[in-house]
Write an enzyme that holds these catalytic residues in place. Structure first.
Site, PDB file in Angstrom:
ATOM      1  N   GLU A   1       0.825  -1.200   0.000  1.00 37.47           N
ATOM      2  CA  GLU A   1       0.000   0.000   0.000  1.00 37.47           C
ATOM      3  C   GLU A   1       0.864   1.256   0.000  1.00 37.47           C
ATOM      4  O   GLU A   1       2.011   1.235   0.478  1.00 37.47           O
ATOM      5  CB  GLU A   1      -0.904   0.034   1.243  1.00 37.47           C
ATOM      6  CG  GLU A   1      -1.988  -1.013   1.259  1.00 37.47           C
ATOM      7  CD  GLU A   1      -2.867  -0.910   2.487  1.00 37.47           C
ATOM      8  OE1 GLU A   1      -3.976  -1.466   2.462  1.00 37.47           O
ATOM      9  OE2 GLU A   1      -2.445  -0.283   3.477  1.00 37.47           O
TER      10      GLU A   1
ATOM     11  N   HIS B   1       5.245  -0.012  14.360  1.00 39.72           N
ATOM     12  CA  HIS B   1       3.880  -0.218  13.851  1.00 39.72           C
ATOM     13  C   HIS B   1       2.974  -0.870  14.880  1.00 39.72           C
ATOM     14  O   HIS B   1       1.904  -1.366  14.532  1.00 39.72           O
ATOM     15  CB  HIS B   1       3.881  -1.033  12.557  1.00 39.72           C
ATOM     16  CG  HIS B   1       4.837  -0.515  11.535  1.00 39.72           C
ATOM     17  ND1 HIS B   1       4.701   0.717  10.941  1.00 39.72           N
ATOM     18  CD2 HIS B   1       5.965  -1.062  11.006  1.00 39.72           C
ATOM     19  CE1 HIS B   1       5.704   0.905  10.086  1.00 39.72           C
ATOM     20  NE2 HIS B   1       6.478  -0.154  10.121  1.00 39.72           N
TER      21      HIS B   1
ATOM     22  N   ARG C   1     -12.033  -9.675  16.599  1.00 44.36           N
ATOM     23  CA  ARG C   1     -11.903 -10.079  17.995  1.00 44.36           C
ATOM     24  C   ARG C   1     -12.087  -8.836  18.866  1.00 44.36           C
ATOM     25  O   ARG C   1     -12.197  -7.726  18.358  1.00 44.36           O
ATOM     26  CB  ARG C   1     -10.512 -10.670  18.255  1.00 44.36           C
ATOM     27  CG  ARG C   1      -9.387  -9.655  18.042  1.00 44.36           C
ATOM     28  CD  ARG C   1      -8.013 -10.269  18.263  1.00 44.36           C
ATOM     29  NE  ARG C   1      -6.947  -9.289  18.187  1.00 44.36           N
ATOM     30  CZ  ARG C   1      -6.376  -8.898  17.062  1.00 44.36           C
ATOM     31  NH1 ARG C   1      -6.774  -9.407  15.909  1.00 44.36           N
ATOM     32  NH2 ARG C   1      -5.399  -8.008  17.079  1.00 44.36           N
TER      33      ARG C   1
END
Length: 544
Positions: free
Chosen positions: A73, A108, A164
């Site tokens: 991306e 990240h 989740r």
């Protein structure tokens, strides 16, 4: 759903992905398709590093998720990371429970999470919330989930959905006053959602930090070892989620997160101050943690101003990750006093077993024949070594500190949960500290800061250090997954020599200086312990 420009298909040939990268443009992001938590994610600044970063991302993805598929991306330069909590029941009812800002990240991975996102308008909140709900509805989702977006300017783009209940859910629970685990159980039993979108409250503000066993000053290198003492601060609006206690070990086999510390308040400033106070009152000894780093983030003016994006840590790196500062004189004095009091306790205990308790050699006052009574205490604080002289003076001492000699008196009171409370007077100032034993030294917690001191025996040879004499040592236990040199190779300073995988993250062993590889102790696939010699690098000028 708006998507960041990129390639999200199934083809994984390296040449094809390189061509797609050229089409998308640099900088770009390689991400593990099956992943999350920053594992298998690499920033590629230019075409020259694409191949090596692709290979690294695939290795991490395979190790973490059993699947090395990646997507590519465009890398946004100053984005905010905002995620929306969604919930669906089996009747098709879906809601969003507002959003969380998770922009402050390292490697990240999220470091600070807060809800609601600062500066979020009602219109923007509704747009992102509705987009998240429709995405979950489109796939027939049931239960708790999080739809993650990256936002820059007026635009926001879909990144991924975590199927989740996430680590960050306590901040959402705080501002909505809902128990999301209870919601999950009710949905699993077939009940409808307890609230509709219009009836979900949004009250106050909550901030959460992830307390990790890691060394921020060594590129957040995970730490392993035994947590000898674990105490968390508390207070109004503070919640601690943890699975460890004193005596537990941090191993290489699991993520090194120790706890989530969450603070809630009527506004963002109150929640932040409560969280800072809880962090300052938390004491963890045995391994290095990011506690002080978290406090510096929360205390930074840019955080107070809600000037947030994923480059926050790097932009303020000099303030958030300062070079180690030697302990101040009063802390050195307290450490010296603690060491002397411990020594006196040991001498008193030994005196009980002497056959002649009235002998001058059995005294605990430091008596010496024909000279002043004193002891030298040599403390190592990081890279700095200080020798402090403590003179016996009746019921106390005089301690020679770098700034001058000060009178010192104190008592050590054992604590039921371990360690001792040091109550002291140093140079006329009343001070207190928590004291904990450490291998070959002690830990001192003073005014919200924890210091580790090694007591140096001057008769003992000094350690050679992790790279002394050309030996490069393993920074932590792990597995050798790559060796890029051979015996006889001449390398430049900074060159990657070996890759060690630990906690499913890759750690590069780099040459600290130019030289020649004279020995390699392990092969790819070998497991290594912390501190073992990996390679030997002999100094040699690299040919021009």
């Amino acid at each position: 759903m708006p998507l960041v420009p990129g390639y999200h298909g199934d083809r994984q040939e390296a040449d094809f992905l390189a061509a797609e990268a050229a089409r998308i443009g640099f900088p770009l992001l390689i991400k593990a398709s099956a992943g999350g938590g920053g594992k298998g994610m690499k920033i590629v600044r230019d075409a020259g590093e694409f191949d090596s970063q692709l290979a690294s991302a695939k290795r991490e993805a395979l190790a973490s998720f059993g699947d090395d598929h990646v997507l590519i991306e465009r890398y946004l330069t100053k984005p905010r990371h905002i995620e929306v909590q969604v919930f669906f029941d089996t009747q098709g009812n879906g809601v969003y429970l507002y959003e969380r800002d998770c922009s402050i990240q390292r490697r990240h991975q999220k470091v600070v999470e807060e809800a609601p996102a600062p500066g979020m308008s009602a219109e923007r909140r509704a747009a992102m919330g509705n987009a998240a709900v429709e995405a979950a509805r489109a796939v027939g989702y049931v239960g708790a989930g999080t739809v993650e977006f990256i936002a820059e300017g007026d635009d926001f783009f879909f990144m991924e959905m975590n199927t989740r209940l996430q680590v960050e859910h306590p901040v959402t629970e705080a501002i909505t006053q809902q128990d999301l685990v209870e919601w999950q159980i009710r949905v699993a039993e077939g009940h409808p959602l307890p609230l509709t979108q219009a009836t979900i409250p949004l009250i106050g503000h909550a901030v959460e930090v992830r307390l990790y066993a890691e060394d921020p000053l060594k590129e957040f290198l995970p730490q392993v070892g035994r947590l000898s003492n674990v105490r968390f601060g508390d207070g109004d609006g503070v919640r601690i989620d943890t699975g460890v206690r004193s005596g537990d070990s941090i191993s290489i086999y699991y993520d090194p997160m120790i706890a989530k510390i969450i603070a809630y308040g009527p506004d963002r400033a109150t929640a932040t101050q409560r969280l800072i106070a809880a962090l300052n009152a938390s004491v963890l000894t045995g391994v290095t943690t990011n506690r002080a780093f978290l406090t510096r983030i929360l205390s930074h003016p840019a955080f107070a101003a809600a000037d947030l994006d994923t480059g926050f840590i790097e932009r303020y790196r000099d303030v958030l990750l300062p070079a180690p500062v030697p302990a101040p004189d009063k802390v050195l004095g307290l450490a010296t006093l603690a060491a002397m009091l411990r020594s006196s306790e040991e001498a008193t205990a030994a005196r009980r077993h002497t056959q002649d308790p009235f002998s001058p050699w059995a005294l605990t006052t430091g008596w010496r024949l024909n000279r002043d009574a004193w002891n030298d205490i040599t403390l190592q604080d990081g890279e700095q070594v200080q020798t402090l002289r403590a003179h016996y003076r009746g019921a106390g001492f005089e301690i020679d500190l770098p700034s001058g000699t000060v009178p010192a008196r104190g008592t050590l009171t054992p604590l039921p949960e371990g360690g001792a409370q040091l109550t002291a007077t140093l140079g006329g100032e009343s001070l207190s500290a928590l004291v904990f034993d450490a291998p070959e030294g002690l830990w001192l917690h003073v005014e919200g800061t924890t210091y580790r001191f090694t007591l140096i025996d001057p008769r003992r040879a000094a350690d050679t250090g992790p790279a002394q004499g050309g030996r490069l040592r393993a920074p932590m236990p792990g597995k050798i997954i790559g060796i890029s040199v051979a015996v006889g190779d001449v390398v430049e300073a900074g060159a990657v020599l070996m890759l060690v995988e630990a906690m499913k993250m890759e750690h590069a062993i780099r040459a600290p200086k130019a030289g020649k590889i004279s020995a390699i102790a392990f092969a790819v696939g070998d497991l290594v312990d912390d501190g073992v010699d990996l390679l030997t690098l002999e100094a040699e000028e690299v040919p021009a």
